[in-house]
Every structure is written in structure tokens, then in C-alpha cells.
Scaffold this active site. Structure first.
Site, PDB file in Angstrom:
ATOM      1  N   GLY A  31       0.810  -1.222   0.000  1.00 21.17           N
ATOM      2  CA  GLY A  31       0.000   0.000   0.000  1.00 21.17           C
ATOM      3  C   GLY A  31       0.839   1.266   0.000  1.00 21.17           C
ATOM      4  O   GLY A  31       2.023   1.224  -0.324  1.00 21.17           O
ATOM      5  N   ALA A  32       0.192   2.406   0.373  1.00 20.02           N
ATOM      6  CA  ALA A  32       0.808   3.735   0.223  1.00 20.02           C
ATOM      7  C   ALA A  32       1.348   3.842  -1.204  1.00 20.02           C
ATOM      8  O   ALA A  32       2.542   4.087  -1.434  1.00 20.02           O
ATOM      9  CB  ALA A  32       1.893   3.987   1.275  1.00 20.02           C
ATOM     10  N   HIS A  34       2.315   4.519  -5.098  1.00 15.30           N
ATOM     11  CA  HIS A  34       2.884   5.627  -5.865  1.00 15.30           C
ATOM     12  C   HIS A  34       3.047   5.160  -7.304  1.00 15.30           C
ATOM     13  O   HIS A  34       2.695   4.016  -7.642  1.00 15.30           O
ATOM     14  CB  HIS A  34       4.208   6.068  -5.236  1.00 15.30           C
ATOM     15  CG  HIS A  34       5.172   4.955  -4.980  1.00 15.30           C
ATOM     16  ND1 HIS A  34       5.728   4.188  -5.982  1.00 15.30           N
ATOM     17  CD2 HIS A  34       5.652   4.421  -3.815  1.00 15.30           C
ATOM     18  CE1 HIS A  34       6.531   3.283  -5.474  1.00 15.30           C
ATOM     19  NE2 HIS A  34       6.497   3.386  -4.155  1.00 15.30           N
ATOM     20  N   HIS A  37       4.433   1.633  -8.033  1.00 12.56           N
ATOM     21  CA  HIS A  37       3.444   0.554  -7.954  1.00 12.56           C
ATOM     22  C   HIS A  37       2.555   0.563  -9.204  1.00 12.56           C
ATOM     23  O   HIS A  37       2.231  -0.487  -9.767  1.00 12.56           O
ATOM     24  CB  HIS A  37       2.540   0.731  -6.722  1.00 12.56           C
ATOM     25  CG  HIS A  37       3.249   0.662  -5.407  1.00 12.56           C
ATOM     26  ND1 HIS A  37       3.377   1.745  -4.570  1.00 12.56           N
ATOM     27  CD2 HIS A  37       3.864  -0.367  -4.771  1.00 12.56           C
ATOM     28  CE1 HIS A  37       4.029   1.387  -3.475  1.00 12.56           C
ATOM     29  NE2 HIS A  37       4.340   0.116  -3.567  1.00 12.56           N
ATOM     30  N   GLN A  61       7.870  -9.354   7.871  1.00 12.90           N
ATOM     31  CA  GLN A  61       9.092  -8.948   7.169  1.00 12.90           C
ATOM     32  C   GLN A  61       9.730  -7.698   7.776  1.00 12.90           C
ATOM     33  O   GLN A  61      10.733  -7.206   7.284  1.00 12.90           O
ATOM     34  CB  GLN A  61       8.823  -8.756   5.675  1.00 12.90           C
ATOM     35  CG  GLN A  61       8.017  -7.518   5.315  1.00 12.90           C
ATOM     36  CD  GLN A  61       7.677  -7.511   3.835  1.00 12.90           C
ATOM     37  OE1 GLN A  61       6.887  -8.332   3.377  1.00 12.90           O
ATOM     38  NE2 GLN A  61       8.279  -6.613   3.080  1.00 12.90           N
ATOM     39  N   LYS A 149      13.583  -2.081  -7.933  1.00 13.39           N
ATOM     40  CA  LYS A 149      13.964  -1.258  -6.780  1.00 13.39           C
ATOM     41  C   LYS A 149      14.400  -2.145  -5.610  1.00 13.39           C
ATOM     42  O   LYS A 149      15.299  -1.813  -4.858  1.00 13.39           O
ATOM     43  CB  LYS A 149      12.756  -0.398  -6.399  1.00 13.39           C
ATOM     44  CG  LYS A 149      12.702   0.096  -4.989  1.00 13.39           C
ATOM     45  CD  LYS A 149      13.278   1.477  -4.909  1.00 13.39           C
ATOM     46  CE  LYS A 149      13.214   2.111  -3.550  1.00 13.39           C
ATOM     47  NZ  LYS A 149      12.599   1.423  -2.477  1.00 13.39           N
ATOM     48  N   ASP A 150      13.699  -3.295  -5.455  1.00 11.54           N
ATOM     49  CA  ASP A 150      14.048  -4.247  -4.386  1.00 11.54           C
ATOM     50  C   ASP A 150      14.796  -5.422  -5.021  1.00 11.54           C
ATOM     51  O   ASP A 150      14.252  -6.516  -5.151  1.00 11.54           O
ATOM     52  CB  ASP A 150      12.778  -4.697  -3.662  1.00 11.54           C
ATOM     53  CG  ASP A 150      12.104  -3.545  -2.960  1.00 11.54           C
ATOM     54  OD1 ASP A 150      12.465  -3.234  -1.824  1.00 11.54           O
ATOM     55  OD2 ASP A 150      11.209  -2.913  -3.571  1.00 11.54           O
ATOM     56  N   SER A 185       9.271   5.650  -3.252  1.00 12.31           N
ATOM     57  CA  SER A 185       9.134   4.680  -2.171  1.00 12.31           C
ATOM     58  C   SER A 185       8.014   5.156  -1.253  1.00 12.31           C
ATOM     59  O   SER A 185       7.879   6.370  -1.028  1.00 12.31           O
ATOM     60  CB  SER A 185      10.446   4.610  -1.377  1.00 12.31           C
ATOM     61  OG  SER A 185      10.232   4.006  -0.122  1.00 12.31           O
ATOM     62  N   SER A 186       7.260   4.215  -0.723  1.00 15.75           N
ATOM     63  CA  SER A 186       6.194   4.600   0.212  1.00 15.75           C
ATOM     64  C   SER A 186       6.790   5.347   1.401  1.00 15.75           C
ATOM     65  O   SER A 186       6.187   6.266   1.944  1.00 15.75           O
ATOM     66  CB  SER A 186       5.458   3.360   0.716  1.00 15.75           C
ATOM     67  OG  SER A 186       4.961   2.627  -0.379  1.00 15.75           O
TER      68      SER A 186
HETATM   69  P1  AMP Z   1       6.106  -2.307  -1.498  1.00 19.40           P
HETATM   70  O1  AMP Z   1       4.706  -1.791  -1.422  1.00 19.40           O
HETATM   71  O2  AMP Z   1       7.141  -1.310  -1.097  1.00 19.40           O
HETATM   72  O3  AMP Z   1       6.279  -3.656  -0.856  1.00 19.40           O
HETATM   73  O4  AMP Z   1       6.376  -2.538  -3.040  1.00 19.40           O
HETATM   74  C1  AMP Z   1       5.533  -3.351  -3.812  1.00 19.40           C
HETATM   75  C2  AMP Z   1       6.203  -3.594  -5.127  1.00 19.40           C
HETATM   76  O5  AMP Z   1       6.452  -2.366  -5.790  1.00 19.40           O
HETATM   77  C3  AMP Z   1       7.562  -4.281  -4.956  1.00 19.40           C
HETATM   78  O6  AMP Z   1       7.709  -5.277  -5.972  1.00 19.40           O
HETATM   79  C4  AMP Z   1       8.534  -3.158  -5.151  1.00 19.40           C
HETATM   80  O7  AMP Z   1       9.791  -3.567  -5.646  1.00 19.40           O
HETATM   81  C5  AMP Z   1       7.807  -2.301  -6.176  1.00 19.40           C
HETATM   82  N1  AMP Z   1       8.294  -0.925  -6.136  1.00 19.40           N
HETATM   83  C6  AMP Z   1       8.462  -0.144  -5.037  1.00 19.40           C
HETATM   84  N2  AMP Z   1       8.980   1.055  -5.392  1.00 19.40           N
HETATM   85  C7  AMP Z   1       9.150   1.022  -6.733  1.00 19.40           C
HETATM   86  C8  AMP Z   1       9.646   1.952  -7.690  1.00 19.40           C
HETATM   87  N3  AMP Z   1      10.086   3.161  -7.354  1.00 19.40           N
HETATM   88  N4  AMP Z   1       9.664   1.571  -9.000  1.00 19.40           N
HETATM   89  C9  AMP Z   1       9.220   0.348  -9.364  1.00 19.40           C
HETATM   90  N5  AMP Z   1       8.729  -0.573  -8.505  1.00 19.40           N
HETATM   91  C10 AMP Z   1       8.698  -0.247  -7.215  1.00 19.40           C
END
Ligand code: AMP
Length: 282
Positions: A31-32, A34, A37, A61, A149-150, A185-186
Site C-alpha cells: 500500500g501507500a 505511488h 506501484h 518482514q 527497486k528491491d 518509495s512509500s
Molecule cells: P512495497 O509496497 O514497497 O512492498 O512494493 C511493492 C512492489 O512495488 C515491490 O515489488 C517493489 O519492488 C515495487 N516498487 C516499489 N517502489 C518502486 C519503484 N520506485 N519503481 C518500481 N517498482 C517499485
């Protein structure tokens, strides 16, 4: 757009799909949301008939309870964004739904997690492995989308899928950045305007290091210059800055031919921990 709060609701939704040929794409998120996502969602929409996004802030995690407690939550806005972009369904389970009991199993990704995120966030990839396994079992997607990114998470998930024979294709989507270079990033939501400026040192250092490395400068020299840049940036505390094999995550001391290389970094900006990476040769 269907809101699916339970595993049963997901099951019913999947059974309601027109036929067994319908391909399902899953975009797991915390969530959160951007643009990063949303880029994953766009890619999923291009490649799959039906797109399901999951939103779940996965407690297992987080190795730092404060990071978990302060993780941004913007569910109403997230649902609006997903509806506007044309997502078919959103899986929004609560903790009880995902973890009726604390898992007894532990997933150890061996050498893949002895470095970088794994070494600074003990137990992090165990939590990632467990929640991604659960999501893949619940949604049974044909394709699942993850962000570059990850980078270490991508390596871990590809290995999880191989080791446990999950019948899913993992699609990796490039990092989306602000015009300044800051990776979306969130956690950026928790940065003050000044901290946002200071956070640019991550991307600037990655770009600098890549350029210098490709010019033939030694990794040792580059790393010490970068450490200097971090030290001179207020409120920023470097955790690591490493050259790695992008698939095996082995830490390297110099450029190597024939393998995909990336530079990965993590740093605290105030009390917000940020990560970023750049690919060196692809
Ligand atoms: P998260 O909500 O942070 O767990 O991210 C969910 C998915 O979005 C994960 O696969 C992240 O790698 C991807 N993600 C997060 N930030 C970015 C970004 N700036 N660009 C592309 N993918 C992203």
C-alpha cells in the site's frame, strides 16, 4: 473493481472468471501506492487478462517494530488510484486472514540473504518468502510483478519460485524515479522537504559510482569517495554501498565480464531507511 478481504472472496472471484484460459497477473504491495506501484500494474495489465493487486503490510518482514508501526497507510487513496487505472480486484486481507497462526516454518535463503538487506534486516527475507508464498497460493497467478527497486527481493523470490516449484512467471519492472533521481518509495512520505533533498545522495552516489567504474576507476577508490559524500550529507547514515552480482547477490570488489552487475545501497535519512540500486552493465 472488486474488493476482496478474504481468501474465500478471492477464490469466488477466481471461479467467476469467464474461462480457464483467462490469465491472472498479481501485483503484491504494502500500500501507500505511488507511480512505481502503478507502473507494475500497467505492465500487468499489458500482459494479463485480469489484474489483482494485494495490499497488506506484512508484519513478519519487519525486523524493526517502529518501522512497522510508522509504515504509511493511505488505503482510500490507494483504492481510488487502482480503480482509476482499471485494476480488476484488490485483495486487502487483515492480519488474522493471512496469519491465523504464527508460521512455524522458517525460510532461509542461504548465501542470497547473508548480504545487503538480509544482513542488516535479520529475518526480513523469511517474512518476504512466507508472505509471497501465501499470496501465490491464494491468488494462483500466472504472472507476478515485482520492482527492480528491491533487487535482492527479486533474487530471493525467483529462487523461492524455483525451489518450491511455484507455477508462476516472475516479471521484473524497472525502478520509477522522481525527476530528481530519487527512487519512489512509500517511505518517502515520511521525509521532510529537507530530508528529501538530502536523500538525493543515494541516487547521485549510485550514478557517480557507475560512471567511475565504467571509466576504469577502482571500486576501492570509488567506495571511499562515496562514503565521504554520505558523511558530508546531514542526517544521512550510510548502511552499505556494494557492487554485486545482480542474480547471485555476491559482493564483488571489481568489474567482472559476462555477468549482470548492480550497485546497491541502503541508508537512513533521519529515522527513515531507504534503499536503491543501479544496474552497471545492462
Ligand atoms: P512495497 O509496497 O514497497 O512492498 O512494493 C511493492 C512492489 O512495488 C515491490 O515489488 C517493489 O519492488 C515495487 N516498487 C516499489 N517502489 C518502486 C519503484 N520506485 N519503481 C518500481 N517498482 C517499485
Amino acid at each position: 473493481m472488486k474488493i476482496l478481504p478474504t481468501k474465500d472472496a478471492v477464490k469466488k472471484f477466481l471461479l467467476s472468471l469467464p474461462n480457464s484460459q483467462t490469465t491472472v497477473g498479481l501485483v503484491p504491495t504494502m500500500g501507500a501506492l505511488h507511480e512505481g506501484h502503478l507502473d507494475l500494474v500497467r505492465k500487468a495489465k499489458e500482459n494479463s487478462d485480469i489484474v489483482i493487486v494485494s495490499i497488506f503490510v506484512n508484519p513478519t518482514q519487519f525486523n524493526n517494530p517502529d518501522d512497522f508501526a510508522k509504515y504509511p497507510k493511505t488505503l482510500d487513496k490507494d483504492l481510488d488510484l487502482l480503480k482509476n487505472i482499471g485494476v480488476d480486484a484488490v485483495f486487502v486481507p487483515d492480519n488474522q486472514e493471512v496469519y491465523p497462526e504464527s508460521p512455524l516454518i522458517k525460510i532461509d535463503f542461504g548465501d542470497l540473504e547473508r548480504v545487503l538487506e538480509g544482513s542488516f534486516r535479520p529475518g526480513h527475507f523469511n517474512g518476504v518468502g512466507i508472505v509471497v508464498s501465501k499470496l501465490l497460493n491464494i491468488v494462483k497467478p500466472h504472472k507476478a510483478y515485482f520492482g527492480q527497486k528491491d533487487l535482492q527481493q527479486v533474487a530471493v523470490i525467483k529462487r523461492l519460485v524455483k525451489d518450491l516449484s511455484f507455477d508462476v512467471e516472475i516479471i521484473v519492472v524497472p525502478t520509477v524515479r522522481e525527476a530528481s533521481g530519487l527512487a519512489l518509495s512509500s517511505r518517502n512520505l515520511r521525509l521532510s522537504p529537507v530530508q528529501r533533498e538530502n536523500a538525493l545522495v543515494l541516487y547521485k552516489s549510485l550514478s557517480f559510482a557507475k560512471t567511475e567504474l565504467l571509466k576504469g576507476e577502482s571500486w576501492f577508490t570509488i567506495k571511499s569517495e562515496v562514503e565521504n559524500q554520505f558523511q558530508q550529507t546531514p542526517e544521512v547514515e550510510l548502511e552499505y554501498f556494494e557492487l554485486v552480482d545482480s542474480d547471485k547477490m555476491t559482493v564483488l570488489e571489481s568489474l567482472q565480464e559476462g555477468i549482470s552487475l548492480s550497485i546497491c545501497t541502503a541508508a537512513y535519512v533521519g529515522d527513515v531507511r531507504l534503499i536503491d540500486n543501479i544496474s552497471v552493465n545492462h
